[in-house]
Scaffold this motif. Structure first.
Motif, short mmCIF file in Angstrom:
data_model
loop_
_atom_site.label_atom_id
_atom_site.label_comp_id
_atom_site.label_asym_id
_atom_site.label_seq_id
_atom_site.Cartn_x
_atom_site.Cartn_y
_atom_site.Cartn_z
N VAL A 49 0.85 -1.18 -0.12
CA VAL A 49 0.06 -0.08 -0.10
C VAL A 49 0.90 1.27 0.01
N HIS A 50 0.59 2.14 -1.04
CA HIS A 50 1.62 3.23 -1.04
C HIS A 50 1.11 4.24 0.12
N PRO A 51 2.17 5.23 0.41
CA PRO A 51 1.84 6.05 1.46
C PRO A 51 0.71 7.30 1.32
N GLY A 52 0.44 7.40 0.02
CA GLY A 52 -0.71 8.39 -0.36
C GLY A 52 -2.00 7.45 -0.07
N GLU A 53 -1.91 6.27 -0.49
CA GLU A 53 -3.08 5.70 -0.45
C GLU A 53 -3.46 5.41 1.06
N ALA A 54 -2.48 4.99 1.78
CA ALA A 54 -2.54 4.74 3.26
C ALA A 54 -3.43 6.26 3.87
N ALA A 55 -2.57 7.12 3.55
CA ALA A 55 -3.16 8.65 4.22
C ALA A 55 -4.41 8.44 3.92
N MET A 56 -5.01 8.49 2.75
CA MET A 56 -6.30 8.58 2.21
C MET A 56 -7.22 7.41 2.88
N ALA A 112 -7.76 8.93 6.26
CA ALA A 112 -8.63 10.22 6.05
C ALA A 112 -9.94 9.51 6.07
N ARG A 113 -10.32 8.69 5.20
CA ARG A 113 -11.69 8.12 5.01
C ARG A 113 -12.28 7.68 6.47
N ARG A 114 -11.11 6.92 7.27
CA ARG A 114 -11.65 6.29 8.40
C ARG A 114 -11.94 7.50 9.40
N LEU A 125 -9.34 2.70 -3.09
CA LEU A 125 -8.47 2.61 -2.16
C LEU A 125 -8.13 1.20 -2.04
N PRO A 126 -6.90 0.61 -1.89
CA PRO A 126 -6.52 -0.56 -1.77
C PRO A 126 -7.29 -1.31 -0.56
N ARG A 127 -8.20 -2.30 -0.76
CA ARG A 127 -8.99 -3.35 0.27
C ARG A 127 -9.60 -2.35 1.09
N SER A 128 -10.12 -1.32 0.70
CA SER A 128 -10.71 -0.34 1.54
C SER A 128 -12.16 -0.16 0.88
N LEU A 129 -13.39 -0.25 1.33
CA LEU A 129 -14.45 0.19 0.40
C LEU A 129 -15.37 0.93 1.38
N ALA A 130 -15.89 1.82 0.75
CA ALA A 130 -16.83 2.98 1.47
C ALA A 130 -18.10 2.32 1.00
N VAL A 131 -18.89 2.17 2.05
CA VAL A 131 -20.19 1.77 2.05
C VAL A 131 -21.42 2.61 2.31
N VAL A 132 -22.31 2.84 1.35
CA VAL A 132 -23.30 3.94 1.48
C VAL A 132 -24.62 3.48 1.42
N HIS A 133 -25.46 3.90 2.37
CA HIS A 133 -26.87 3.38 2.56
C HIS A 133 -27.53 4.64 1.54
N ALA A 134 -28.28 3.63 0.51
CA ALA A 134 -29.44 4.83 -0.44
C ALA A 134 -30.76 3.96 -0.35
N PRO A 135 -31.67 4.54 -0.39
CA PRO A 135 -32.95 4.15 -0.11
C PRO A 135 -33.22 3.12 -1.46
N ASP A 136 -32.82 3.55 -2.61
CA ASP A 136 -32.90 2.73 -3.81
C ASP A 136 -32.10 2.99 -4.88
N ALA A 137 -32.15 2.28 -5.97
CA ALA A 137 -31.01 2.15 -6.92
C ALA A 137 -31.04 3.49 -7.59
N ASP A 147 1.20 8.72 -4.73
CA ASP A 147 -0.27 8.14 -5.02
C ASP A 147 -1.18 9.18 -4.31
N ALA A 148 -0.81 10.08 -3.67
CA ALA A 148 -1.86 11.07 -3.04
C ALA A 148 -2.52 12.00 -4.45
N PRO A 149 -3.72 12.25 -4.17
CA PRO A 149 -4.20 13.22 -5.34
C PRO A 149 -3.51 14.36 -5.44
N ALA A 150 -3.40 14.83 -6.70
CA ALA A 150 -2.65 16.41 -6.63
C ALA A 150 -3.97 17.27 -5.90
N ARG A 151 -3.28 18.38 -5.57
CA ARG A 151 -4.17 19.50 -5.21
C ARG A 151 -3.44 20.86 -4.92
N GLY A 152 -3.98 22.01 -4.92
CA GLY A 152 -3.32 23.09 -4.58
C GLY A 152 -3.51 24.31 -5.72
#
Lengths: 359, 343
Positions: A230-237, A240-242, A272-284, B323-328
């Protein structure tokens, strides 16, 4: 030009048996093996025969330019271009040759070369360009003026999961055929990188229920196919999502995976690698409306709700499939809105002539 | 000059007064109180007023490095800080070209921002300008640009020659005339000017400031190449670099071959991007920034930039995390420039 379909089939078989240890792709050994298995399976005899039967003239020289995110993405292009009779050069990322040296070594007499030199695109009659929009634009500028350039830039995919059970599917790993297991298998392949990977999961189920169910499946997937680098930027993202999930939803995580329950207002189409965002939506409809607002091209929607297909199609999706199949597609399919196999040969249309018999 | 702190009331006024005193005192070499003590009180107030900041607290906060840093991505969709949109006198926005929304930094007043920005720039710039001629967005048309706001503080006589379509080269060249000026530019605007407009050297005595990031969505500028070209072609009397963010109220300054220097009221911490744990001293990591001037926003920000924090607090900036998205603020220019190159 001589076709080479039988040589391609033999090359595929050698690849299926190849020892992948020592091949550095960023994926774990198990993850890479599964990616190669899937790629090889797609190149089965029946699929190759069907494509070979399509009329068309091969290009003389082809260049396939790939990104490092999906190490096997080039294989189906190489197979079809070589099978038609083209000479092919695979331009791989500079810092990450990945499978390229092995694929070249197994090519036998096939006219396949590999390189990290971007200038090779200038010598090709057809250029297949994969990667970020920026990389694709750069490749296009480097191609010969009369070359045909088929660009496959940034796209993203999502899932719509209602919890319905799907029928048996031999292509999906046996112990991942439950609704959430299928999705976890989709996310595990290529470590969720690449345009066919689910970046966001929409569901009408209660958020906590969905997050828990997916978390259990992600844990299973991690045990079967451990995550790679996992690349540093991915890990940071991911962190952030957490943090976002901590504020607005729910979070579950284990070694190498995470599931973040978010709301429609706070999710973005960022894989993001092995990281999924799950969102509730009432319908498709609501889910599709949200997805269509994100601008970037929507590629694949994996779902257990085939009735939602027209909704997703209207939202811009170009491929709708059952979960478990998002990253295990058939060879001949619509990709980025086009029937990609037709980009491996030169088709022609001769129209509007009236044959007049000589007097 | 004493900042006008009347926009803040009650405990926030007290904090504003403490921050202003810290700025003035620390620049004289005698801060009236400990950085950590003020940071903890400021964080406590922000956590009390901002549910987002409160919800990010996961453990005991005993010193400034324990304060949870808000990832910059959260600013795009969550209200961060102590100011409701209707109460904001000024709202700075991040560049908004990703389609994922723009981060907002809302302030009841820019008094602290202005006080700190001018004080630290005066300390860092070799010559204080009497006028500025800039390849930056005009703040009268783009009040959301914190960068332009900052540069506008440096001189009343200021001119702006950047638009959504790129550099306004003719006007910029004419405005430079033959008098010394502070010349502010984003990296991509400067690159465009150098590459596309064959500029003459700057008038004698000019200070050239480069800021805004080098990694774009379309291509990446080589910082050393840009500085070399700027020195060779433009021959500025002084070449300085600035590192700031919309979500901050304070700035780092440097010269191209030196680490970035923060003011005493701004500290950096490098953390492991995988775990968030502080890096051992001297090791590069993901930068968290703690800005006492950020009274209305969030004291602690987690960037997607990589750098090494030196023992004296200065920062060797490496750029974006892999691999972080660009910004600025450079991106808008980069995209306009790239669009023209395609046509």
């Amino acid at each position: 030009m001589k076709t080479r379909w039988s040589e391609v089939a033999a090359w595929r078989d050698r690849l299926a048996q190849a020892d992948l240890s020592g091949v550095a792709t960023g994926l774990s050994p198990q993850g890479l093996q599964e990616a190669v298995n899937v790629a090889v399976h797609a190149l089965n005899d029946r699929a190759l025969e069907a494509v070979a039967a399509q009329p068309g003239t091969p290009y003389g020289r082809a260049a396939v330019v790939t990104a490092g995110t999906t190490p096997t993405a080039a294989l189906e292009w190489l197979a079809l271009l070589l099978g038609r009779g083209s000479e092919v050069v695979w331009k791989h990322p500079e810092a990450q040759p990945g499978l390229a040296p092995l694929v070249r070594a197994l090519a036998g007499g096939l006219p396949l070369n590999t390189t990290d030199d971007r200038d090779v695109v200038a010598e090709a009659n057809v250029v297949i360009a994969m990667g970020s929009d920026a990389a694709v634009a750069d490749i296009r500028r480097g191609a010969a003026p009369n070359a045909v350039v088929h660009a496959h830039g940034h796209a993203w995919s999502c899932a719509w999961i209602t919890g319905a059970a799907l029928g048996a599917d031999e292509a999906v790993p046996a112990d991942f055929r439950d609704p959430w297991g299928r999705l976890a298998a989709d996310a595990a392949l290529h470590d969720t990188r690449g345009c066919l990977s689910p970046a966001v999961v929409f569901t009408p189920l209660p958020l906590e229920q969905a997050v828990d169910a997916l978390a259990e499946a992600m844990e299973r997937a991690q045990a079967r196919w451990p995550i790679g680098e996992v690349h540093p930027g991915e890990a940071a993202m991911i962190r952030a999502r957490r943090a976002m999930a901590r504020v607005v939803g729910a979070k579950r995580s284990g070694e190498g995976w995470s599931v973040h329950g978010l709301t429609l207002d706070h999710v973005t189409a960022h894989g993001l690698p092995r990281s999924l965002a799950v969102v509730h939506a009432p319908d498709a409809e609501t889910a599709a409306r949200t997805a269509s607002q994100w601008g970037a091209a929507l590629s694949t929607v994996g779902t257990d709700d085939p009735d939602s297909a027209p909704i997703w199609h209207r939202a811009g999706a170009t491929r709708i499939c059952s979960t478990g199949r998002m990253q295990r597609p058939p060879l001949d399919r619509i990709h980025d809105g086009v029937r990609w196999v037709t980009q491996t040969y030169r088709a022609i249309s001769i129209e509007g002539f009236t044959v007049v018999a000589e007097a | 000059m004493t900042p006008d702190l009347r926009a803040w009331t009650g405990p926030d006024r007290v904090l504003a007064q403490r921050i202003a005193a810290f700025i003035d005192g620390s620049l004289r070499g005698s801060a009236p109180e400990n950085f950590s003590a003020l940071a903890l009180d400021l964080h406590a107030r922000q956590a009390e007023r901002c549910p987002v900041i409160a919800s990010l607290v996961e453990g005991p906060v005993r010193t400034w490095t324990d304060i949870p840093a808000v990832p910059v991505d959260l600013f795009k969709t969550l209200p961060i800080g102590m100011v409701d949109p209707v109460d904001a006198a000024t709202t700075f926005l991040t560049s908004g070209t990703t389609g994922a929304g723009r981060g907002a930094h809302r302030l009841r007043s820019t008094a602290l921002y202005d006080h700190g920005a001018v004080a630290w720039a005066r300390r860092c710039l070799a010559a204080w300008p009497t006028r500025s001629v800039n390849l930056l967005l005009d703040p009268s048309h783009h009040p959301e640009s914190s960068l332009s706001h900052m540069v506008a503080l440096f001189a009343e006589d200021s001119a702006w020659f950047l638009g959504p379509e790129g550099v306004h080269a003719a006007g910029f060249t004419a405005a430079l005339a033959d008098r010394p000026a502070f010349v502010g530019a984003t990296a991509f605007a400067l690159a465009e000017w150098l590459e596309d407009h064959e500029p003459d050297p700057l008038p004698p005595g000019c200070t050239l400031m480069v800021t805004g990031g080098f990694k774009g969505r379309v291509h990446r500028l080589d910082a050393d190449d840009l500085y070399t070209a700027a020195r060779r072609v433009l021959q500025p009397a002084h070449l300085v670099t600035e590192y700031g963010m919309t979500e901050l109220s304070s700035q780092f300054w440097a010269s191209p071959d030196q680490p970035y220097a923060p003011p005493p009221w701004l500290r950096a911490l490098a953390v492991d991007p995988h775990t968030g744990a502080p890096c051992p001293p001297g090791q590069p990591g993901q930068l968290r920034l703690f800005d006492l001037c950020n009274l209305d926003g969030s004291l602690a920000i987690e960037t997607l930039d990589e750098g090494t924090v030196l023992p004296d607090g200065r920062v060797k900036l490496k750029g974006r995390l892999t691999d972080a998205p660009a910004r600025g603020c450079s991106l808008t220019v980069e995209e306009a420039w790239q669009a023209r190159r395609r046509t």
